[in-house]
Write a protein that holds these residues in place. Structure first.
Motif, PDB file in Angstrom:
ATOM      1  N   CYS B  22       0.825  -1.180   0.000  1.00  0.00           N
ATOM      2  CA  CYS B  22       0.000   0.000   0.000  1.00  0.00           C
ATOM      3  C   CYS B  22       0.864   1.236   0.000  1.00  0.00           C
ATOM      4  O   CYS B  22       2.037   1.177   0.267  1.00  0.00           O
ATOM      5  N   SER B  23       0.279   2.296  -0.250  1.00  0.00           N
ATOM      6  CA  SER B  23       0.932   3.595  -0.090  1.00  0.00           C
ATOM      7  C   SER B  23       0.265   4.702  -0.877  1.00  0.00           C
ATOM      8  O   SER B  23      -0.241   4.480  -1.945  1.00  0.00           O
ATOM      9  N   ASN B 236       9.839  13.568 -14.514  1.00  0.00           N
ATOM     10  CA  ASN B 236      10.301  12.187 -14.333  1.00  0.00           C
ATOM     11  C   ASN B 236      11.722  11.978 -14.853  1.00  0.00           C
ATOM     12  O   ASN B 236      12.485  11.188 -14.314  1.00  0.00           O
ATOM     13  N   GLU B 241      14.424  10.155  -7.332  1.00  0.00           N
ATOM     14  CA  GLU B 241      13.509   9.126  -6.827  1.00  0.00           C
ATOM     15  C   GLU B 241      12.189   9.718  -6.377  1.00  0.00           C
ATOM     16  O   GLU B 241      12.048  10.918  -6.260  1.00  0.00           O
ATOM     17  N   TYR B 242      11.221   8.830  -6.167  1.00  0.00           N
ATOM     18  CA  TYR B 242       9.917   9.229  -5.636  1.00  0.00           C
ATOM     19  C   TYR B 242       9.810   8.706  -4.221  1.00  0.00           C
ATOM     20  O   TYR B 242      10.307   7.636  -3.920  1.00  0.00           O
ATOM     21  N   ASN B 379     -11.960  12.830 -12.034  1.00  0.00           N
ATOM     22  CA  ASN B 379     -12.089  12.329 -10.664  1.00  0.00           C
ATOM     23  C   ASN B 379     -10.815  11.627 -10.218  1.00  0.00           C
ATOM     24  O   ASN B 379      -9.883  11.441 -10.993  1.00  0.00           O
ATOM     25  N   PHE B 380     -10.809  11.236  -8.954  1.00  0.00           N
ATOM     26  CA  PHE B 380      -9.583  10.698  -8.359  1.00  0.00           C
ATOM     27  C   PHE B 380      -9.120   9.411  -9.042  1.00  0.00           C
ATOM     28  O   PHE B 380      -7.928   9.135  -9.130  1.00  0.00           O
ATOM     29  N   GLN B 381     -10.099   8.634  -9.532  1.00  0.00           N
ATOM     30  CA  GLN B 381      -9.688   7.409 -10.221  1.00  0.00           C
ATOM     31  C   GLN B 381      -8.964   7.719 -11.519  1.00  0.00           C
ATOM     32  O   GLN B 381      -8.013   7.045 -11.886  1.00  0.00           O
ATOM     33  N   THR B 384      -5.540   8.601 -10.526  1.00  0.00           N
ATOM     34  CA  THR B 384      -4.737   7.427 -10.196  1.00  0.00           C
ATOM     35  C   THR B 384      -4.238   6.755 -11.461  1.00  0.00           C
ATOM     36  O   THR B 384      -3.080   6.363 -11.573  1.00  0.00           O
ATOM     37  N   ASP B 385      -5.129   6.650 -12.432  1.00  0.00           N
ATOM     38  CA  ASP B 385      -4.764   6.014 -13.687  1.00  0.00           C
ATOM     39  C   ASP B 385      -3.738   6.851 -14.449  1.00  0.00           C
ATOM     40  O   ASP B 385      -2.779   6.323 -15.000  1.00  0.00           O
ATOM     41  N   LEU B 388      -0.154   6.593 -13.154  1.00  0.00           N
ATOM     42  CA  LEU B 388       0.619   5.421 -13.559  1.00  0.00           C
ATOM     43  C   LEU B 388       1.450   5.705 -14.796  1.00  0.00           C
ATOM     44  O   LEU B 388       2.545   5.184 -14.964  1.00  0.00           O
ATOM     45  N   SER B 389       0.905   6.557 -15.688  1.00  0.00           N
ATOM     46  CA  SER B 389       1.605   6.795 -16.945  1.00  0.00           C
ATOM     47  C   SER B 389       2.816   7.697 -16.741  1.00  0.00           C
ATOM     48  O   SER B 389       3.701   7.740 -17.586  1.00  0.00           O
ATOM     49  N   LYS B 391       5.232   7.354 -14.575  1.00  0.00           N
ATOM     50  CA  LYS B 391       6.447   6.596 -14.295  1.00  0.00           C
ATOM     51  C   LYS B 391       6.660   5.436 -15.253  1.00  0.00           C
ATOM     52  O   LYS B 391       7.596   4.673 -15.102  1.00  0.00           O
ATOM     53  N   SER B 392       5.774   5.295 -16.251  1.00  0.00           N
ATOM     54  CA  SER B 392       5.880   4.084 -17.078  1.00  0.00           C
ATOM     55  C   SER B 392       7.007   4.186 -18.101  1.00  0.00           C
ATOM     56  O   SER B 392       7.148   5.061 -18.841  1.00  0.00           O
TER      57      SER B 392
END
Lengths: 275, 392
Positions: B22-23, B236, B241-242, B379-381, B384-385, B388-389, B391-392
């Motif tokens: 988690c985090s 990035n 680092e993150y 929205n927050f989702q 979140t999605d 992800l992009s 750091k990909s």
């Protein structure tokens, strides 16, 4: 009691464990891959949708991360093999009994420490002013810092015992007369290793690789602590697990797929039969 | 053989899943006057007999024996504490129904309110929530919805720019050293590892790309979110680092891997080295603000109210703020001693001008909280999605 009842009684507990707890909880988790999450309250609602899978395919972040993780897992496995085979041959066939015992302890020593302790030790080793740079700095060598290379090195450090121990055990079991025969027929050390040792310890290498490969696929803490900005499959699952469990469950099918493909392909070689 | 493979696959799958953790955490703030559909949950009208215990989900350092023992002595309510590491975890824990109180940050609070997980708070039953609560923490969007209060403020803090003054010899005045490719510190920058960090990019864009029309970093339409993600992708390439784990952030600075980046005052203090300094750059920053919330179906509402009131007193609120390292919500604490005054001064407790430049974490929702009605916000989702992009 007849034999059948005896057998059932014997198997009852392991089967209860395997099916009731092991498989059932896994299936339940995978079922949530088809559920939906309310985007506002992030509450999970049962239902059936393929949207989570669509999202995983549509968002290129998932694909690049999957491939990167696969590459890391393969690199860790190859590195582990490259270290374990010469080490195993040396321990089993060259080293004195005393040195052999010392090496055996040294290889398994990391298993005595906690996982997080080991990760943090690697983190301290690879900081800018850490052990690595201060030892090799005078030679003009600077460390990889926190990067994908450090992730591979860290995971190799973590999982090496799982490769080294079976490989060493397999080499020990090779009859000495095979080496003598090979040498009598005029083969050099390198030729003997390639044509006699490697084919015979292949099942051990494959057994070890299943550990190094699958454990690396699932790891995310190494990426978090020594990866700098490296993102792995586990990192994505971790960042979704609270907020959007269905998509985390859907994405967790990717490492499962990788491992199944791996197992099927090594099964073709017949190596699993001899494990 | 087949079954062996199946077992192997199952084992590996379980291992892969078990190793995920988690985090992340977040919070928020914004303009008032927003109307949101929330479940109708009754408010407690008057207090009754104390129950025997109260279960609390809190940030580390918020519930300590130093003050909870006295509470138990006064009220007879035994305090059971569960420490949560992230806002997402807090939301999940509150949904189990096992807890009476949560110390929610702004990114969790809207979700809890809209999800019907917490009940409206009757401020008449919290006498310690008085005139002394600092101005900037009254009636914020993350605890007050449709004019109804759902939370009692605990404290707040800004996400500051921390730097190593041995390397960064001139005090930075702008976040540009952390975002621009030509930063002299490229490769030595630390960034926060959570979707809510998108708001930090938005704060920077508000100042440097006004054409995007961002007026609130938590109200981004798709185009604005894309711009923020582009900026994050640019960062990035220069990030060392993150961090999500405070210990990792501290060792990154102390070990020399990082020279500058996002931090909290408490983390800077914990490095225990004067060469690490902090600044709130001219663009302003994001920040967090926490509030006690009471579970909708609390089994111990009386103990819960007693706890919220007890911890709102100047002494206890100050003790929590001092322990955690943040600005206390109750300003009266600042007058209790010289030490308290120094703490308030250091954390800018009553400096509303300082905090006027801070955008407190708020859950991004589809309804634009900056008041726009002609677009749908992300929205927050989606955040979140999108995250992800990066750091990909």
């Amino acid at each position: 009691m007849n034999r059948r009842a005896q057998l059932s009684a014997l198997l009852a507990l392991p089967m209860l464990w395997l099916i009731g707890i092991y498989i059932f909880s896994l299936v339940m988790l995978l079922v949530t891959a088809f559920w939906v999450t309310d985007p506002f309250t992030s509450k999970v609602k049962p239902g059936f949708t393929l949207r989570n899978f669509e999202q995983i395919i549509a968002n290129p972040a998932y694909a690049t991360t999957s491939l990167r993780t696969l590459g890391i897992a393969l690199a860790v496995t190859v590195l582990s093999i490259l270290i374990s085979v010469p080490l195993g041959i040396f321990m089993a066939k060259v080293a004195s009994p005393k040195l052999r015992a010392i090496l055996a302890v040294a290889i398994t020593l990391p298993l005595w420490a906690g996982y997080l302790v080991k990760i943090l030790a690697m983190r301290i080793t690879f900081t800018e002013e850490g052990f690595f740079n201060s030892m090799l700095g005078p030679l003009g060598i600077s460390g990889p810092g926190f990067s994908i290379v450090t992730v591979v090195l860290t995971l190799t450090y973590l999982w090496l015992p799982y490769m080294a121990v079976p490989v060493y055990t397999a080499i020990r079991q090779l009859p000495p007369n095979l080496f003598d025969a090979s040498s009598d027929l005029g083969a050099g050390a390198g030729f003997t290793i390639r044509t006699v040792v490697l084919p015979l310890i292949k099942p051990a290498i494959i057994a070890g690789s299943i550990f190094t490969f699958s454990l690396s696929l699932g790891d995310y803490i190494a990426a978090k602590f020594v990866g700098g900005s490296t993102q792995m499959i586990g990192s994505i699952i971790a960042s979704n697990i609270n907020l959007n469990p269905p998509i985390a469950a859907a994405f967790s099918l990717v490492p499962i797929a990788f491992v199944v493909i791996y197992l099927v392909s090594v099964q073709r070689t017949g190596a699993l039969e001899r494990m | 053989m087949r079954s062996k493979i199946m077992t192997g696959a199952a084992f590996i799958a379980v291992a892969a899943l078990a190793l995920t953790g988690c985090s992340a955490e977040a919070d928020s703030t914004a303009t008032g006057g927003l109307s949101i559909d929330v479940p109708d949950i009754p408010m407690l009208e008057e207090l009754g007999e104390m129950e025997s215990e109260v279960n609390i989900v809190a940030w580390s350092g918020f519930v300590e024996p130093a003050w909870s023992d006295e509470f138990t002595e006064e009220t007879g309510c035994t305090v059971n504490r569960r420490v949560a590491g992230t806002s997402d975890e807090m939301v999940q824990l509150m949904r189990t129904g096992d807890y009476d109180i949560v110390s929610a940050s702004g990114d969790a609070s809207l979700r809890l309110i809209a999800g019907g997980d917490v009940q409206p708070i009757n401020l008449d039953l919290v006498p310690n929530f008085g005139d002394d609560i600092v101005e900037g923490m009254k009636g914020q969007i993350y605890d007050t919805i449709n004019g109804q209060s759902y939370g009692v403020p605990i404290g707040r803090g800004a996400n500051i720019l921390q730097y190593n003054s041995d390397v960064v010899t001139e005090e930075p005045t702008s976040w540009d050293v952390a975002w621009e490719l030509d930063s002299p510190y490229a490769g030595e920058i630390i960034a926060y590892d959570a979707p809510i960090y998108i708001a930090d990019a938005a704060v920077y864009l508000m100042a440097h790309e006004p054409d995007l029309g961002i007026t609130n970093p938590y109200a981004l339409d798709q185009e604005q979110l894309d711009a923020a993600i582009d900026l994050l992708k640019q960062q990035n390439t220069i990030v060392s680092e993150y961090w999500a784990d405070p210990a990792a952030q501290i060792t990154s600075f102390a070990g020399g891997t990082t020279s500058l980046g996002t931090s909290w005052e408490i983390l800077r203090k914990l490095t225990d080295d004067d060469k690490f300094k902090s600044v709130l750059p001219e663009e302003g920053s994001t920040g967090w603000s926490d509030a006690w919330m009471i579970a909708a179906e609390s089994e111990s509402p009386n103990c819960a109210y007693a706890w919220v009131d007890y911890t709102s007193s100047a002494e206890v609120n100050g003790a929590i703020a001092t322990n955690f390292g943040m600005a206390p919500a109750n300003a009266a604490f600042c007058d209790t001693s010289d030490e308290a005054a120094a703490h308030c001064e250091y954390f800018n407790a009553t400096d509303e001008e300082y905090f006027s430049n801070v955008w407190f974490w708020t859950t991004p929702i589809e309804q634009c909280i900056d008041g726009r009605t002609d677009v749908t916000c992300t929205n927050f989702q989606q955040w979140t999605d999108a995250w992800l992009s990066v750091k990909s």
